[in-house]
Scaffold this active site. Structure first.
Site, PDB file in Angstrom:
ATOM      1  N   GLU A   1      34.383 -36.936  12.847  1.00 63.92           N
ATOM      2  CA  GLU A   1      33.278 -37.317  11.989  1.00 63.92           C
ATOM      3  C   GLU A   1      32.432 -36.119  11.574  1.00 63.92           C
ATOM      4  O   GLU A   1      32.298 -35.151  12.302  1.00 63.92           O
ATOM      5  CB  GLU A   1      32.424 -38.370  12.703  1.00 63.92           C
ATOM      6  CG  GLU A   1      33.190 -39.681  12.786  1.00 63.92           C
ATOM      7  CD  GLU A   1      32.510 -40.747  13.605  1.00 63.92           C
ATOM      8  OE1 GLU A   1      32.843 -41.923  13.392  1.00 63.92           O
ATOM      9  OE2 GLU A   1      31.672 -40.437  14.448  1.00 63.92           O
TER      10      GLU A   1
ATOM     11  N   CYS B   1      26.400 -31.648   9.972  1.00 60.74           N
ATOM     12  CA  CYS B   1      26.820 -31.579  11.373  1.00 60.74           C
ATOM     13  C   CYS B   1      28.347 -31.694  11.408  1.00 60.74           C
ATOM     14  O   CYS B   1      28.907 -32.689  10.978  1.00 60.74           O
ATOM     15  CB  CYS B   1      26.150 -32.714  12.140  1.00 60.74           C
ATOM     16  SG  CYS B   1      26.608 -32.755  13.877  1.00 60.74           S
TER      17      CYS B   1
ATOM     18  N   CYS C   1      37.168 -34.163  23.184  1.00 59.80           N
ATOM     19  CA  CYS C   1      36.637 -33.001  23.914  1.00 59.80           C
ATOM     20  C   CYS C   1      37.086 -33.102  25.359  1.00 59.80           C
ATOM     21  O   CYS C   1      37.103 -34.189  25.936  1.00 59.80           O
ATOM     22  CB  CYS C   1      35.111 -32.983  23.840  1.00 59.80           C
ATOM     23  SG  CYS C   1      34.383 -31.530  24.670  1.00 59.80           S
TER      24      CYS C   1
ATOM     25  N   CYS D   1      31.303 -34.592  29.403  1.00 57.02           N
ATOM     26  CA  CYS D   1      29.908 -34.742  29.811  1.00 57.02           C
ATOM     27  C   CYS D   1      29.609 -36.230  30.002  1.00 57.02           C
ATOM     28  O   CYS D   1      30.093 -37.076  29.241  1.00 57.02           O
ATOM     29  CB  CYS D   1      28.971 -34.129  28.771  1.00 57.02           C
ATOM     30  SG  CYS D   1      29.235 -32.356  28.575  1.00 57.02           S
TER      31      CYS D   1
ATOM     32  N   CYS E   1      28.250 -38.511  26.941  1.00 61.21           N
ATOM     33  CA  CYS E   1      28.743 -38.227  25.587  1.00 61.21           C
ATOM     34  C   CYS E   1      29.972 -39.072  25.258  1.00 61.21           C
ATOM     35  O   CYS E   1      30.956 -39.060  26.003  1.00 61.21           O
ATOM     36  CB  CYS E   1      29.079 -36.741  25.472  1.00 61.21           C
ATOM     37  SG  CYS E   1      29.860 -36.318  23.889  1.00 61.21           S
TER      38      CYS E   1
ATOM     39  N   GLY F   1      33.440 -32.282  19.821  1.00 65.24           N
ATOM     40  CA  GLY F   1      34.172 -31.148  20.374  1.00 65.24           C
ATOM     41  C   GLY F   1      33.311 -29.976  20.779  1.00 65.24           C
ATOM     42  O   GLY F   1      32.128 -29.899  20.434  1.00 65.24           O
ATOM     43  N   GLU F   2      33.931 -29.066  21.526  1.00 66.91           N
ATOM     44  CA  GLU F   2      33.245 -27.852  21.992  1.00 66.91           C
ATOM     45  C   GLU F   2      33.735 -26.683  21.135  1.00 66.91           C
ATOM     46  O   GLU F   2      34.864 -26.200  21.302  1.00 66.91           O
ATOM     47  CB  GLU F   2      33.577 -27.636  23.478  1.00 66.91           C
ATOM     48  CG  GLU F   2      33.160 -26.297  24.028  1.00 66.91           C
ATOM     49  CD  GLU F   2      31.704 -25.929  23.764  1.00 66.91           C
ATOM     50  OE1 GLU F   2      30.804 -26.698  24.092  1.00 66.91           O
ATOM     51  OE2 GLU F   2      31.472 -24.827  23.205  1.00 66.91           O
TER      52      GLU F   2
ATOM     53  N   SER G   1      26.559 -24.978  18.711  1.00 64.62           N
ATOM     54  CA  SER G   1      26.057 -25.604  19.930  1.00 64.62           C
ATOM     55  C   SER G   1      27.154 -25.577  20.976  1.00 64.62           C
ATOM     56  O   SER G   1      28.295 -25.961  20.705  1.00 64.62           O
ATOM     57  CB  SER G   1      25.655 -27.058  19.629  1.00 64.62           C
ATOM     58  OG  SER G   1      25.289 -27.728  20.823  1.00 64.62           O
TER      59      SER G   1
ATOM     60  N   SER H   1      23.475 -26.526  25.396  1.00 65.35           N
ATOM     61  CA  SER H   1      23.207 -27.867  25.936  1.00 65.35           C
ATOM     62  C   SER H   1      22.896 -27.748  27.420  1.00 65.35           C
ATOM     63  O   SER H   1      23.796 -27.638  28.244  1.00 65.35           O
ATOM     64  CB  SER H   1      24.431 -28.753  25.714  1.00 65.35           C
ATOM     65  OG  SER H   1      24.633 -28.929  24.328  1.00 65.35           O
ATOM     66  N   LEU H   2      21.629 -27.761  27.735  1.00 64.02           N
ATOM     67  CA  LEU H   2      21.210 -27.511  29.117  1.00 64.02           C
ATOM     68  C   LEU H   2      21.205 -28.813  29.929  1.00 64.02           C
ATOM     69  O   LEU H   2      21.908 -28.934  30.921  1.00 64.02           O
ATOM     70  CB  LEU H   2      19.816 -26.867  29.087  1.00 64.02           C
ATOM     71  CG  LEU H   2      19.419 -26.001  30.264  1.00 64.02           C
ATOM     72  CD1 LEU H   2      20.433 -24.916  30.538  1.00 64.02           C
ATOM     73  CD2 LEU H   2      18.039 -25.383  30.011  1.00 64.02           C
ATOM     74  N   HIS H   3      20.360 -29.731  29.573  1.00 63.09           N
ATOM     75  CA  HIS H   3      20.336 -31.097  30.102  1.00 63.09           C
ATOM     76  C   HIS H   3      19.902 -31.255  31.553  1.00 63.09           C
ATOM     77  O   HIS H   3      19.703 -32.394  32.007  1.00 63.09           O
ATOM     78  CB  HIS H   3      21.692 -31.800  29.914  1.00 63.09           C
ATOM     79  CG  HIS H   3      22.194 -31.796  28.507  1.00 63.09           C
ATOM     80  ND1 HIS H   3      21.394 -32.035  27.420  1.00 63.09           N
ATOM     81  CD2 HIS H   3      23.427 -31.566  27.994  1.00 63.09           C
ATOM     82  CE1 HIS H   3      22.108 -31.962  26.307  1.00 63.09           C
ATOM     83  NE2 HIS H   3      23.337 -31.667  26.626  1.00 63.09           N
TER      84      HIS H   3
HETATM   85  N1  SAH Z   1      30.114 -29.591  22.565  1.00 68.18           N
HETATM   86  C1  SAH Z   1      28.920 -29.014  22.090  1.00 68.18           C
HETATM   87  C2  SAH Z   1      28.517 -29.491  20.714  1.00 68.18           C
HETATM   88  C3  SAH Z   1      28.671 -30.955  20.390  1.00 68.18           C
HETATM   89  S1  SAH Z   1      27.580 -32.066  21.159  1.00 68.18           S
HETATM   90  C4  SAH Z   1      27.785 -29.224  23.070  1.00 68.18           C
HETATM   91  O1  SAH Z   1      27.946 -29.981  24.017  1.00 68.18           O
HETATM   92  O2  SAH Z   1      26.764 -28.570  22.907  1.00 68.18           O
HETATM   93  C5  SAH Z   1      26.021 -31.801  20.319  1.00 68.18           C
HETATM   94  C6  SAH Z   1      24.808 -32.191  21.158  1.00 68.18           C
HETATM   95  O3  SAH Z   1      24.720 -33.616  21.326  1.00 68.18           O
HETATM   96  C7  SAH Z   1      24.865 -31.605  22.560  1.00 68.18           C
HETATM   97  O4  SAH Z   1      23.622 -31.082  22.955  1.00 68.18           O
HETATM   98  C8  SAH Z   1      25.197 -32.823  23.372  1.00 68.18           C
HETATM   99  O5  SAH Z   1      24.852 -32.645  24.709  1.00 68.18           O
HETATM  100  C9  SAH Z   1      24.417 -33.896  22.686  1.00 68.18           C
HETATM  101  N2  SAH Z   1      24.833 -35.247  23.029  1.00 68.18           N
HETATM  102  C10 SAH Z   1      26.055 -35.661  23.449  1.00 68.18           C
HETATM  103  N3  SAH Z   1      26.041 -36.997  23.699  1.00 68.18           N
HETATM  104  C11 SAH Z   1      24.804 -37.426  23.420  1.00 68.18           C
HETATM  105  C12 SAH Z   1      24.169 -38.713  23.455  1.00 68.18           C
HETATM  106  N4  SAH Z   1      24.842 -39.802  23.796  1.00 68.18           N
HETATM  107  N5  SAH Z   1      22.877 -38.788  23.096  1.00 68.18           N
HETATM  108  C13 SAH Z   1      22.191 -37.686  22.711  1.00 68.18           C
HETATM  109  N6  SAH Z   1      22.732 -36.456  22.649  1.00 68.18           N
HETATM  110  C14 SAH Z   1      24.019 -36.322  23.007  1.00 68.18           C
HETATM  111 FE1  SF4 Z   2      30.350 -34.051  24.360  1.00 71.20          FE
HETATM  112 FE2  SF4 Z   2      29.686 -31.466  23.890  1.00 71.20          FE
HETATM  113 FE3  SF4 Z   2      30.072 -32.354  26.410  1.00 71.20          FE
HETATM  114 FE4  SF4 Z   2      32.154 -32.128  24.753  1.00 71.20          FE
HETATM  115  S1  SF4 Z   2      30.867 -30.489  25.535  1.00 71.20           S
HETATM  116  S2  SF4 Z   2      31.748 -33.856  26.142  1.00 71.20           S
HETATM  117  S3  SF4 Z   2      31.219 -32.725  22.789  1.00 71.20           S
HETATM  118  S4  SF4 Z   2      28.458 -33.017  24.983  1.00 71.20           S
END
Ligand code: SAH
Ligand code: SF4
Length: 360
Positions: free
Chosen positions: A91, A104, A111, A115, A118, A164-165, A196, A218-220
């Site tokens: 997408e 985007c 992926c 995570c 996700c 994807g990453e 990202s 993406s720290l989280h």
């Molecule tokens: N793989 C890369 C880029 C794609 S994800 C990454 O992880 O950074 C883009 C952003 O969306 C990342 O910060 C990811 O952590 C966040 N994301 C993934 N799932 C999500 C969700 N369900 N709600 C909000 N943000 C989310």
């Molecule tokens: Fe989703 Fe990015 Fe984690 Fe892959 S790396 S699972 S796209 S949040």
């Protein structure tokens, strides 16, 4: 088979032309026709000699992924589902704002990093996208929306935050980035192109050296115990290494800060205590925070933090002089928000059979 010229950056296109005895400026002309003008038909490239045009028609093509569905949200966000073959789809999301248009882009079908929050991760990994599939998203979206009144393409900013990453599809991502930055293609500023990453440390160093653009990480979570659960790749590249890589990145980055993304999960990572821990963690790293309210998807094991908790979390960071924004949720009604991009990827891991059922 015809060579898809959307797979080449300027240098590679020049090399392909050279192999056929054609001058570099011809390659530049074709690059401009394809990307700046958006013309896929060699026959229409009128300032190119007829003999070269017919040679190109015989040997090459300009092919972006097939769009199988378009959805338009009430807020103007547009989402396209692209067929990338063998049952895979990805997408692309266009987010219009008053002063800019952001696209985007996806970098992989599925992926591998899984995570916890996700939906893309829940599908497992299918395959890397090719350069033409990555840049084709920008090529196609620009053409679909059309140039604005000033004759410019509508997309001014690109974020590689789709499926994807990107740093695990490094070479294709960098080639696509080069096209985004090239004045003969899209001419976007490095500051307006953001990669990202979930924190692939060695690839962050390579990106810094080969094609530095704005970086979002993406720290989280503020500590390894929690991040190991939410972002499993943390077990390989723990926070200390990740933050050191961020600092190295800043030595050559087009912006003087890293954007840290932080998904707000109710009762999991959204307490004031965690905000304080974050402040200590990023003390030596110039950064901004972008808090992302969790976007739910079917069977997700988390809930979105309530607005009050998000506000409190933001205030704690702001009081420590860390610029913090809360990401607006766009395209909610068409499941186009971060992390909701499930696509309709054929599931090879059998993890998402039910997920696809619910969404279809
Ligand atoms: N793989 C890369 C880029 C794609 S994800 C990454 O992880 O950074 C883009 C952003 O969306 C990342 O910060 C990811 O952590 C966040 N994301 C993934 N799932 C999500 C969700 N369900 N709600 C909000 N943000 C989310
Ligand atoms: Fe989703 Fe990015 Fe984690 Fe892959 S790396 S699972 S796209 S949040």
């Amino acid at each position: 088979m015809a060579e898809n010229l959307l797979n080449f950056d300027a240098q590679q296109l020049a090399a392909w032309f050279a192999e056929r005895g054609e001058k570099p400026f011809r390659a530049r002309q074709v690059l401009r026709w394809m990307h700046k003008i958006g013309e896929p038909d060699f026959a229409a490239m009128t300032d190119i000699a007829a003999s070269l045009r017919s040679k190109l028609q015989a040997e090459a093509c300009v092919l972006s992924p097939e769009v199988v569905r378009e959805e338009i949200s009430e807020d103007g966000t547009r989402k396209w589902l692209l067929n990338v073959g063998t049952g895979n789809a990805v997408e692309t999301v266009f987010i219009p704002e008053t002063d800019r248009g952001t696209l985007c882009i996806s970098s992989q079908a599925g992926c591998a990093l899984d995570c916890a929050f996700c939906s893309t991760g829940k599908q497992g990994f299918n395959r890397n996208l090719s350069v033409s599939e990555i840049i084709g998203q920008l090529w196609w979206a620009n053409r679909q929306i059309g140039k604005n009144d000033e004759g410019n393409w509508p997309i001014s900013n690109v974020v590689m935050m789709g499926m994807g990453e990107p740093l695990l599809n490094f070479d294709n991502t960098v080639t696509a980035l080069r096209l985004m930055l090239d004045d003969n293609a899209y001419g976007l500023s490095r500051r307006r192109v953001t990669v990202s990453t979930s924190g692939i440390v060695p690839a962050m160093d390579r990106l810094r050296d080969e094609c530095p653009v704005a970086l979002a990480v993406s720290l989280h979570a503020p500590n390894d115990d929690l991040r190991n659960v939410l972002v499993p790749v943390n077990q390989k590249y723990p926070l200390r290494q990740l933050l050191a890589a961020c600092q190295r990145y800043l030595e050559k980055a087009p912006r003087d800060f890293i954007t840290f993304e932080y998904v707000m999960l109710e009762g999991v990572n959204d307490s004031v205590q965690y905000a304080r821990e974050l402040i200590a963690l990023v003390r030596d790293t110039p950064c901004k925070f972008n808090l992302i309210p969790f976007n739910p998807f079917p069977l997700a094991p988390y809930r979105r933090s309530n607005a009050e908790n998000v506000r409190r979390f933001r205030d704690v960071l702001m009081q420590a002089d860390i610029v913090t924004t809360v990401r607006k949720t766009r395209g909610d009604d068409i499941a186009a928000a971060c992390g909701q991009l499930a696509g309709q990827v054929q599931d090879k891991t059998k993890r998402t059979g039910r997920l696809i059922e619910v969404r279809s």
